[in-house]
Design a protein around this motif. Structure first.
Motif, PDB file in Angstrom:
ATOM      1  N   LEU A  44      18.204   7.554   4.278  1.00 29.73           N
ATOM      2  CA  LEU A  44      17.226   8.029   3.580  1.00 29.73           C
ATOM      3  C   LEU A  44      16.222   8.876   4.480  1.00 29.73           C
ATOM      4  CD1 LEU A  44      16.005   5.100   1.360  1.00 29.73           C
ATOM      5  CD2 LEU A  44      17.550   6.868   0.666  1.00 29.73           C
ATOM      6  N   THR A  45      15.934   9.970   4.057  1.00 34.42           N
ATOM      7  CA  THR A  45      15.131  10.899   4.556  1.00 34.42           C
ATOM      8  C   THR A  45      13.667  10.809   4.571  1.00 34.42           C
ATOM      9  OG1 THR A  45      15.565  12.728   3.202  1.00 34.42           O
ATOM     10  CG2 THR A  45      17.269  12.439   4.904  1.00 34.42           C
ATOM     11  N   GLU A  46      13.074  10.502   3.627  1.00 36.62           N
ATOM     12  CA  GLU A  46      11.602  10.599   3.271  1.00 36.62           C
ATOM     13  C   GLU A  46      11.190   9.318   2.500  1.00 36.62           C
ATOM     14  OE1 GLU A  46      11.264  14.164   1.450  1.00 36.62           O
ATOM     15  OE2 GLU A  46      11.847  13.436  -0.680  1.00 36.62           O
ATOM     16  N   ALA A  47      10.046   9.186   2.635  1.00 39.64           N
ATOM     17  CA  ALA A  47       9.265   8.020   1.567  1.00 39.64           C
ATOM     18  C   ALA A  47       8.000   8.519   1.337  1.00 39.64           C
ATOM     19  CB  ALA A  47       9.465   6.788   2.429  1.00 39.64           C
ATOM     20  N   GLU A  48       7.332   8.112   0.174  1.00 38.27           N
ATOM     21  CA  GLU A  48       5.946   8.375  -0.080  1.00 38.27           C
ATOM     22  C   GLU A  48       5.211   7.283   0.002  1.00 38.27           C
ATOM     23  OE1 GLU A  48       3.307   9.161  -4.298  1.00 38.27           O
ATOM     24  OE2 GLU A  48       5.561   9.118  -4.382  1.00 38.27           O
ATOM     25  N   ILE A  49       3.930   7.289   0.480  1.00 44.28           N
ATOM     26  CA  ILE A  49       3.053   6.392   0.751  1.00 44.28           C
ATOM     27  C   ILE A  49       2.426   6.024  -0.370  1.00 44.28           C
ATOM     28  CG2 ILE A  49       1.020   5.622   2.220  1.00 44.28           C
ATOM     29  CD1 ILE A  49       1.987   7.740   4.266  1.00 44.28           C
ATOM     30  N   LEU A  50       2.422   4.712  -1.107  1.00 46.50           N
ATOM     31  CA  LEU A  50       2.047   4.390  -2.053  1.00 46.50           C
ATOM     32  C   LEU A  50       0.456   3.950  -2.062  1.00 46.50           C
ATOM     33  CD1 LEU A  50       4.812   2.665  -4.163  1.00 46.50           C
ATOM     34  CD2 LEU A  50       4.001   5.027  -4.449  1.00 46.50           C
ATOM     35  N   LYS A  51       0.456   3.056  -0.946  1.00 46.55           N
ATOM     36  CA  LYS A  51      -0.866   2.479  -0.929  1.00 46.55           C
ATOM     37  C   LYS A  51      -1.008   1.837   0.740  1.00 46.55           C
ATOM     38  CE  LYS A  51      -3.468  -1.646  -2.549  1.00 46.55           C
ATOM     39  NZ  LYS A  51      -3.742  -2.745  -3.651  1.00 46.55           N
ATOM     40  N   TRP A  52      -2.102   2.118   1.194  1.00 51.24           N
ATOM     41  CA  TRP A  52      -2.493   1.600   2.458  1.00 51.24           C
ATOM     42  C   TRP A  52      -3.302   0.167   2.093  1.00 51.24           C
ATOM     43  CZ3 TRP A  52      -0.479   3.042   6.851  1.00 51.24           C
ATOM     44  CH2 TRP A  52      -0.219   4.407   7.001  1.00 51.24           C
ATOM     45  N   TYR A  53      -2.768  -0.609   3.042  1.00 50.78           N
ATOM     46  CA  TYR A  53      -3.373  -1.920   3.099  1.00 50.78           C
ATOM     47  C   TYR A  53      -4.663  -2.366   4.222  1.00 50.78           C
ATOM     48  CZ  TYR A  53       0.129  -3.603  -0.173  1.00 50.78           C
ATOM     49  OH  TYR A  53       1.055  -3.552  -1.364  1.00 50.78           O
ATOM     50  N   VAL A  54      -4.429  -1.290   5.130  1.00 44.97           N
ATOM     51  CA  VAL A  54      -5.595  -1.329   6.189  1.00 44.97           C
ATOM     52  C   VAL A  54      -6.282  -0.096   6.129  1.00 44.97           C
ATOM     53  CG1 VAL A  54      -3.909  -2.776   7.590  1.00 44.97           C
ATOM     54  CG2 VAL A  54      -3.773  -0.618   7.835  1.00 44.97           C
ATOM     55  N   GLN A  55      -7.274  -0.065   6.975  1.00 44.66           N
ATOM     56  CA  GLN A  55      -8.192   1.111   7.259  1.00 44.66           C
ATOM     57  C   GLN A  55      -8.545   1.229   8.708  1.00 44.66           C
ATOM     58  OE1 GLN A  55      -8.701   3.503   4.934  1.00 44.66           O
ATOM     59  NE2 GLN A  55      -7.456   2.446   3.521  1.00 44.66           N
ATOM     60  N   PRO A  56      -8.963   2.458   9.244  1.00 47.34           N
ATOM     61  CA  PRO A  56      -9.378   2.608  10.684  1.00 47.34           C
ATOM     62  C   PRO A  56     -10.416   1.314  10.892  1.00 47.34           C
ATOM     63  CG  PRO A  56      -9.035   4.673   9.781  1.00 47.34           C
ATOM     64  CD  PRO A  56      -8.768   3.729   8.396  1.00 47.34           C
ATOM     65  N   GLY A  57     -10.441   0.750  12.044  1.00 49.56           N
ATOM     66  CA  GLY A  57     -11.254  -0.464  12.262  1.00 49.56           C
ATOM     67  C   GLY A  57     -10.626  -1.568  12.379  1.00 49.56           C
ATOM     68  N   ASP A  58      -9.648  -1.875  11.503  1.00 47.21           N
ATOM     69  CA  ASP A  58      -8.990  -3.081  10.870  1.00 47.21           C
ATOM     70  C   ASP A  58      -8.086  -3.306  12.252  1.00 47.21           C
ATOM     71  OD1 ASP A  58     -10.299  -2.589   8.711  1.00 47.21           O
ATOM     72  OD2 ASP A  58      -8.712  -2.720   7.520  1.00 47.21           O
ATOM     73  N   SER A  59      -8.327  -4.955  12.189  1.00 47.42           N
ATOM     74  CA  SER A  59      -7.256  -5.419  13.282  1.00 47.42           C
ATOM     75  C   SER A  59      -6.062  -5.773  12.600  1.00 47.42           C
ATOM     76  CB  SER A  59      -7.790  -6.735  13.919  1.00 47.42           C
ATOM     77  OG  SER A  59      -9.025  -6.652  14.587  1.00 47.42           O
ATOM     78  N   VAL A  60      -4.880  -5.516  13.187  1.00 50.92           N
ATOM     79  CA  VAL A  60      -3.679  -5.949  12.902  1.00 50.92           C
ATOM     80  C   VAL A  60      -2.771  -6.585  13.740  1.00 50.92           C
ATOM     81  CG1 VAL A  60      -3.373  -3.742  11.408  1.00 50.92           C
ATOM     82  CG2 VAL A  60      -2.681  -3.717  13.600  1.00 50.92           C
ATOM     83  N   THR A  61      -1.805  -7.528  12.996  1.00 44.20           N
ATOM     84  CA  THR A  61      -1.030  -8.505  13.980  1.00 44.20           C
ATOM     85  C   THR A  61       0.615  -7.905  13.847  1.00 44.20           C
ATOM     86  OG1 THR A  61      -1.149 -10.220  12.243  1.00 44.20           O
ATOM     87  CG2 THR A  61      -2.849 -10.236  13.926  1.00 44.20           C
ATOM     88  N   ASP A  62       1.375  -8.305  14.815  1.00 39.62           N
ATOM     89  CA  ASP A  62       2.769  -8.228  14.636  1.00 39.62           C
ATOM     90  C   ASP A  62       3.082  -8.842  13.314  1.00 39.62           C
ATOM     91  OD1 ASP A  62       5.336  -7.824  15.075  1.00 39.62           O
ATOM     92  OD2 ASP A  62       5.442  -9.289  16.767  1.00 39.62           O
ATOM     93  N   GLY A  63       3.762  -8.040  12.666  1.00 36.74           N
ATOM     94  CA  GLY A  63       4.470  -8.507  11.335  1.00 36.74           C
ATOM     95  C   GLY A  63       3.519  -8.426  10.024  1.00 36.74           C
TER      96      GLY A  63
END
Length: 447
Positions: free
Chosen positions: A14-33
């Motif tokens: 596949l060559t492209e994908a549409e971003i449907l929804k972000w679950y995070v915002q700038p400043g949020d902490s994220v973890t592996d996985g």
């Protein structure tokens, strides 16, 4: 230091994908996985987990944007210590909350495959899990629990918040057993069905024809891929469709008996299940129909005989028509087939069908009868040899044992690729399916 996460190829080529929804915002902490967004490819909606820890620095594209594979979609600051992510129980970071793990790969969510593991992994249930003063496990904020779509549906039906469920597996993925264990202490506390969410849906908005003359809807994602595939199939494979009308009264009685059978309790038992089993029996008696046409690179065409059946089930979803398939359906018992059908339908309804689930199909069933339609001329799923359409099952006057009686009747339509399936073979398969549905005891005598 900032690390960049690029749009991966979540399917095959596949060559492209549409971003449907972000679950995070700038400043949020994220973890592996941790799942950071949901994207839609030409084949399915897929959740993307990020493969490292840090703090979100920037989202490079807004929701609704189509992004090429390989483009950076999010940057994460991994320099220095991670800022606190508002834990439920305030405490100093414990060394045992994370432990070293050998470098390797770890399972992630359906549709994304696997991601490279970092040198740390999330805390496991047991001695390594942070514990509050009252003895309960700490729930880490900003972490979306990992679970497959059928498990998410089960949790929703039982009123269980997955964020409160402690996974029993070391990989951190919540199972059905974990969900059941979460409700076992107080089964009466949570309703089995969220009635308010379904009891009174909001009325559809009425569009004034004077105010709005036309609405243009972009064709993209699953709908675009389906349109291209159907055009290619219709103008590549010579289609032939045959029809038969059959008395399925005995099959409908068997469906009711199976629903009451203790060995089938909790499984999805409906006419489609027995239609699927009837088709598998017919293919076993006429195995040549499970095949595909290969033009070959040297111009020498070949018929590829498949000694297995990956049974496709056409499913209408808000994003368009998809055809996931049950792998090796020919080898499944009736309860196993019912389980696979139930999981396939639940996953499709949630829009979480993975690209892999829609690849490698051999023969498909499309149940147009659920829409009250008597029959149709279905178009082959690309690369497959045949597709069976099942019409509405209705009470009709029928000659039974020499007398006209009300019987449950339906019309079946089988479309097949006439390059590799001739009229005799197609007719035999359709006649066998009809014969099994007319007298379902043939499921035993012909198996």
């Amino acid at each position: 230091m900032a690390r960049e996460f690029k749009m991966p190829d979540v399917g095959e080529g596949l060559t492209e994908a549409e971003i449907l929804k972000w679950y995070v915002q700038p400043g949020d902490s994220v973890t592996d996985g941790q799942v950071v967004c949901e994207v839609e490819t030409a084949k399915a909606a897929v959740e993307l987990p990020i493969p490292f820890d840090g703090v979100v620095k920037e989202l490079l594209f807004p929701e609704g944007t189509t992004v090429d594979v390989g483009q950076v979609i999010i940057s994460v600051d991994v320099a220095g210590d991670e800022p606190a992510a508002a834990p439920v129980v305030a405490a100093e970071p414990e060394p045992e909350a994370e432990e070293a793990a050998p470098s390797g790969r770890q399972p992630v969510l359906v549709g994304y495959g696997v991601a490279e593991s970092s040198t740390k992994r999330r805390a496991r249930k047991g001695a390594d899990t942070p514990v509050a003063a009252n003895g309960t496990a700490t729930v880490v904020a900003d972490r979306r629990p990992l679970a497959k779509p059928p498990v998410r549906k089960l949790a929703k039906d039982l009123g269980v918040d997955l964020a409160t469920v402690i996974p029993s597996n070391p990989d951190g993925i919540i199972t059905r057993e974990d969900v059941h264990a979460a409700v076992a202490p107080a089964p009466a506390a949570a309703p089995a069905v969220e009635v308010p969410a379904q009891a009174a849906p909001a009325p559809a908005a009425v569009v004034s024809y004077d105010a709005v003359r036309e609405t243009r809807i972009p064709v993209k994602g699953v709908r675009k891929a389906t349109a291209q595939a159907m055009i290619g199939s219709a103008f590549t494979a010579p289609h032939v469709t045959e029809f038969v009308t059959v008395d399925v009264t005995r099959t409908m009685k068997l469906v009711e008996e199976l629903k009451a059978d203790k060995d089938m309790q909790g499984l999805r038992v409906n006419p489609l299940l027995l239609v699927a089993k009837a088709l598998l029996v017919a293919i076993k008696r006429n195995p040549e129909i499970s095949a595909s046409w290969d033009e070959g690179q040297d111009g020498k065409a070949e018929i590829v005989q498949k000694h297995y059946v990956n049974l496709g089930i056409a499913a209408a979803t808000p994003r368009g028509l998809i055809v996931p398939n049950i792998k090796d359906a020919h080898a499944k018992t009736l309860p196993e087939l019912a389980t696979a059908l139930g999981e396939l339908v639940a996953t499709a309804r949630e829009g979480k069908t993975s690209p892999a689930a829609m690849q490698g199909g051999t023969v498909t069933i499309t149940n147009v009868g659920v829409f009250g339609v008597d029959t149709g001329t279905p178009i082959l799923n690309p690369g497959e040899s045949a597709i069976l359409a099942v019409g509405a099952i209705k009470l009709q006057p029928w000659v039974h044992k020499g007398k006209v009686k009300p019987r449950m009747v339906t019309t079946l339509a089988l479309s097949f690729d006439h390059r590799l399936v001739d009229g005799e073979l197609g007719s035999k398969v359709l006649a066998d399916v009809a014969a099994v549905l007319e007298r379902p005891k043939r499921l035993i005598t012909w198996s």
